[in-house]
Design an enzyme around this catalytic site. Sequence first.
Site, PDB file in Angstrom:
ATOM      1  CD  GLU A   1     -26.436  -8.152  16.963  1.00 28.21           C
ATOM      2  OE1 GLU A   1     -26.304  -8.369  18.178  1.00 28.21           O
ATOM      3  OE2 GLU A   1     -26.862  -6.699  16.634  1.00 28.21           O
TER       4      GLU A   1
ATOM      5  CD  GLU B   1     -31.193  -8.535  18.933  1.00 30.05           C
ATOM      6  OE1 GLU B   1     -32.226  -8.914  18.315  1.00 30.05           O
ATOM      7  OE2 GLU B   1     -30.016  -8.814  18.830  1.00 30.05           O
TER       8      GLU B   1
HETATM    9  N1  CAA Z   1     -29.193 -15.142  28.355  1.00 31.19           N
HETATM   10  C1  CAA Z   1     -29.117 -15.404  29.477  1.00 31.19           C
HETATM   11  N2  CAA Z   1     -29.938 -16.740  29.593  1.00 31.19           N
HETATM   12  C2  CAA Z   1     -30.596 -17.320  28.662  1.00 31.19           C
HETATM   13  C3  CAA Z   1     -30.742 -17.102  27.357  1.00 31.19           C
HETATM   14  C4  CAA Z   1     -29.728 -15.666  27.164  1.00 31.19           C
HETATM   15  N3  CAA Z   1     -29.742 -15.047  25.874  1.00 31.19           N
HETATM   16  N4  CAA Z   1     -31.276 -17.596  26.430  1.00 31.19           N
HETATM   17  C5  CAA Z   1     -31.716 -18.384  27.372  1.00 31.19           C
HETATM   18  N5  CAA Z   1     -31.365 -18.543  28.567  1.00 31.19           N
HETATM   19  C6  CAA Z   1     -31.454 -19.339  29.752  1.00 31.19           C
HETATM   20  C7  CAA Z   1     -33.188 -19.789  29.970  1.00 31.19           C
HETATM   21  O1  CAA Z   1     -33.429 -18.639  31.121  1.00 31.19           O
HETATM   22  C8  CAA Z   1     -33.152 -20.843  30.717  1.00 31.19           C
HETATM   23  O2  CAA Z   1     -32.557 -21.001  32.023  1.00 31.19           O
HETATM   24  P1  CAA Z   1     -33.211 -21.564  33.293  1.00 31.19           P
HETATM   25  O3  CAA Z   1     -32.921 -23.129  32.787  1.00 31.19           O
HETATM   26  O4  CAA Z   1     -32.138 -21.515  34.295  1.00 31.19           O
HETATM   27  O5  CAA Z   1     -34.598 -21.427  33.216  1.00 31.19           O
HETATM   28  C9  CAA Z   1     -32.315 -21.960  29.673  1.00 31.19           C
HETATM   29  O6  CAA Z   1     -31.131 -20.832  28.982  1.00 31.19           O
HETATM   30  C10 CAA Z   1     -32.749 -22.475  28.630  1.00 31.19           C
HETATM   31  O7  CAA Z   1     -33.798 -21.574  28.031  1.00 31.19           O
HETATM   32  P2  CAA Z   1     -35.002 -22.074  27.480  1.00 31.19           P
HETATM   33  O8  CAA Z   1     -35.725 -22.985  28.643  1.00 31.19           O
HETATM   34  O9  CAA Z   1     -35.809 -20.925  26.846  1.00 31.19           O
HETATM   35  O10 CAA Z   1     -34.744 -23.079  26.530  1.00 31.19           O
HETATM   36  P3  CAA Z   1     -35.204 -23.556  25.026  1.00 31.19           P
HETATM   37  O11 CAA Z   1     -34.611 -24.655  24.366  1.00 31.19           O
HETATM   38  O12 CAA Z   1     -36.851 -23.819  25.385  1.00 31.19           O
HETATM   39  O13 CAA Z   1     -35.258 -22.141  24.166  1.00 31.19           O
HETATM   40  C11 CAA Z   1     -33.887 -20.434  23.205  1.00 31.19           C
HETATM   41  C12 CAA Z   1     -33.669 -21.926  23.806  1.00 31.19           C
HETATM   42  C13 CAA Z   1     -34.444 -20.298  21.798  1.00 31.19           C
HETATM   43  C14 CAA Z   1     -32.640 -19.765  22.931  1.00 31.19           C
HETATM   44  C15 CAA Z   1     -34.348 -19.483  24.227  1.00 31.19           C
HETATM   45  O14 CAA Z   1     -33.939 -19.408  25.564  1.00 31.19           O
HETATM   46  C16 CAA Z   1     -34.158 -17.966  23.858  1.00 31.19           C
HETATM   47  O15 CAA Z   1     -35.182 -17.503  23.130  1.00 31.19           O
HETATM   48  N6  CAA Z   1     -33.415 -17.238  24.239  1.00 31.19           N
HETATM   49  C17 CAA Z   1     -33.401 -15.825  24.282  1.00 31.19           C
HETATM   50  C18 CAA Z   1     -32.637 -15.490  22.929  1.00 31.19           C
HETATM   51  C19 CAA Z   1     -32.630 -14.222  22.706  1.00 31.19           C
HETATM   52  O16 CAA Z   1     -33.491 -13.252  22.980  1.00 31.19           O
HETATM   53  N7  CAA Z   1     -31.364 -13.761  22.052  1.00 31.19           N
HETATM   54  C20 CAA Z   1     -31.187 -12.308  22.103  1.00 31.19           C
HETATM   55  C21 CAA Z   1     -30.595 -11.656  23.246  1.00 31.19           C
HETATM   56  S1  CAA Z   1     -30.361 -10.063  23.202  1.00 31.19           S
HETATM   57  C22 CAA Z   1     -29.033  -9.744  22.279  1.00 31.19           C
HETATM   58  O17 CAA Z   1     -28.288 -10.464  21.752  1.00 31.19           O
HETATM   59  C23 CAA Z   1     -28.572  -8.226  22.185  1.00 31.19           C
HETATM   60  C24 CAA Z   1     -27.428  -8.025  21.259  1.00 31.19           C
HETATM   61  O18 CAA Z   1     -27.609  -7.446  20.223  1.00 31.19           O
HETATM   62  C25 CAA Z   1     -26.046  -7.991  21.598  1.00 31.19           C
END
Ligand code: CAA
Length: 703
Positions: A112, A132
Amino acid sequence: MPDLVRYELRDRAAVITVDNPPVNALSPGVPDAIEAAVARAAQDTAARAVVLIGAGSTFIAGADIRYFETIATPEASLERSRAIHARLRNIEDCSKPLVAAIHGTALGGGLEFAMACHYRVAVSTAKVGQPEVLLGIIPGAGGTQRLPRIAGAELAIEMCTLGQHVPAARAAAAGIVDQIIEGDLLAGAIAFALEQGGIRKSRDQNVKIADSAAAIAACAQARHNLKRTARGAHAPYAAVDAIQAGIELGFDAGSDREIEIFAGCVLSTESRAMVKLFFAEREVAKIPDVPKDMPTLEIRSAAVVGAGTMGGGIAMNYANAGIPVLLKEVTQEALDRGLATIRRNYESSLAKGKITREQFDRTLALIQPTLTYDGFDQVDIVTEAVFENMDLKKSTFADLGRVTKPECILATNTSTLDVDEFARASGRPGKVIGTHYFSPANVMKLVEIVRGRESARQTIATGMKLAKKLNKVGVLVGNCFGFVANRMIAYYMREAYLLLEEGASVSHIDHALVEFGMPVGPFAMQDIAGIDVGARIRQYLRSIGKHRAEGPQSPVPDWLFHMGRYGQKTGSGWYRYEPGSRMPIPDPLIDELAEKAAAERGIERRAISEDEIIARIMTALANEGANILEEGYAARPGDIDVIYVYGFGFPRHRGGPMYYADTVGLPTVLDRVRRYRDQLGDHWNPAPLLEHLASSGRAFYGA
Ligand code: CAA
């Protein structure tokens, strides 16, 4: 503390770097700092263009997910969303070309922010997405409004309802990414930004949604498809509603709708459940007594003993991960049969375009068939997948202890037998663990890593790391009967059988669970898995004086077994199947058998509602899950939930059986257990942990 957002000038461009490890999430302080940096760039006479980039391994991976749990009221959500929408408009109003430079992932709020930039460039390995929906919410920072304008309604709907990551090449073809950068991303992004003569606001782009009738028809089609693919979930529909609002009402009013719809979602049980699951999925990798930096054994080569359905699937897992694997059988015939199945599986992937001919040849060549233990002294891990028989497995482990090198890990794929017995038979118990794959092993993501009494911590750490390398979700469990997944499913099935005897029909019970969100009901599931499989396990257990679950044992599944009704493979089981069809057809014979079983046990049959079916079955799962937690066979409730989501397709939007129990309320769950005990018998014994938590007003999560 280093700045979350840095500003610097490079070659007449302002470079804004988000530096919030590990994933550059939009934690408090980040969005406002980006906005301030863009405002500064606009004023900076030395800057002709602006680049927004992420430090470390990724662009912005989205909002800080932990923050969602702190939103307590719709008003708080509305206020937050309005603020973020206003920020993004301010950013988009920047008078100088503003380019998002994407590597790693631009997800959720990250995409976004990128869409509020005027242009987007990316390295070829980058991915973008609006995931999301996997958190039970919709894009809340204009994603449902800008994405259709940039990429068209169809792709926007796909991305916002499925939540999948879209690779850079596809994003470029769709107009989400303007240029793929080869070589240095920042240098390429600066060059691209300086070439741009003007700005381009996504919110003003309307060409791709100009045919509003087609876009609205795409929304209607999406809602229709979701009835099948998103049963019971709300967020995917909400995303479509927000997209449609933007098409019908325009960007401003559409944004207002998005903000309102987001507020409805973020406070929902669905979202709370999915956020818990997100963190539980990451938590499973953390083993309380095994440090994160525990040295592990490098797995460079493997062997599998047994080329049956499970052994073949496990060998495929190794080959798919590029690990050469010896596949051993006792007879040439069994080996040929196993290899033929493996080849057929890869041929099917080739035909569907999932792998190339080159991958097909390379992967298949990694599986080396053998009838002897030659070469086993070289491998780093052996997975035993022979027939589920204690003596056979023990003698296999005795062999393995002899023929492998001392550091080699010896893993068993048993689903019911005692891992410690094999550990003893091998002569080096520290190297023995269970790796319980789910069928089909090459498809199902879950593997239970079973910790034996003497499994060394290095062995456990290696098993967990290996699961990840094999692209599986590994969950550590203790060595109890059935481990976690099958121990609990025994109670799930017990209640299904007993409800059948008490008056519910097979299709009624299956329907209730499918409506609840399970991919398939318990009886249809058994017809797929094979009624003979469970019957043989029961036979073995009876021979050693055990049962899979406490309480009355329905005779009906064994009657079916003795009638040769094994399920789909024999054309009949709990249902009938027409030749060549997998469509289950209810069979009155099952009702007759249920009536007979009820009469034998003196049960008066009655009408049973779907609510009661769900309550009985889910209560049984939660109660046994509580026993497992208390006995220490699972480390956390989230581990059980991850197992159920990945092993049995438990609906993600309900979080898993333990989180679902929390949402029902543990006092209610406990009341039900007690009521069932009074009505149905002592096998309904409340788990002490459930009693303890319910009476102290606590829940499984946060206990
Ligand atoms: N918020 C907080 N913590 C997050 C995060 C997020 N968006 N994304 C990842 N983390 C944290 C994980 O909990 C993890 O923490 P720990 O090491 O303490 O366990 C750390 O970051 C690493 O994450 P992964 O183990 O998942 O690492 P990866 O390399 O395998 O994957 C990733 C990376 C693809 C970014 C994956 O973490 C992921 O899919 N994250 C979520 C992405 C997501 O859903 N984003 C949308 C959020 S909602 C939003 O944005 C709403 C809006 O419209 C404003």
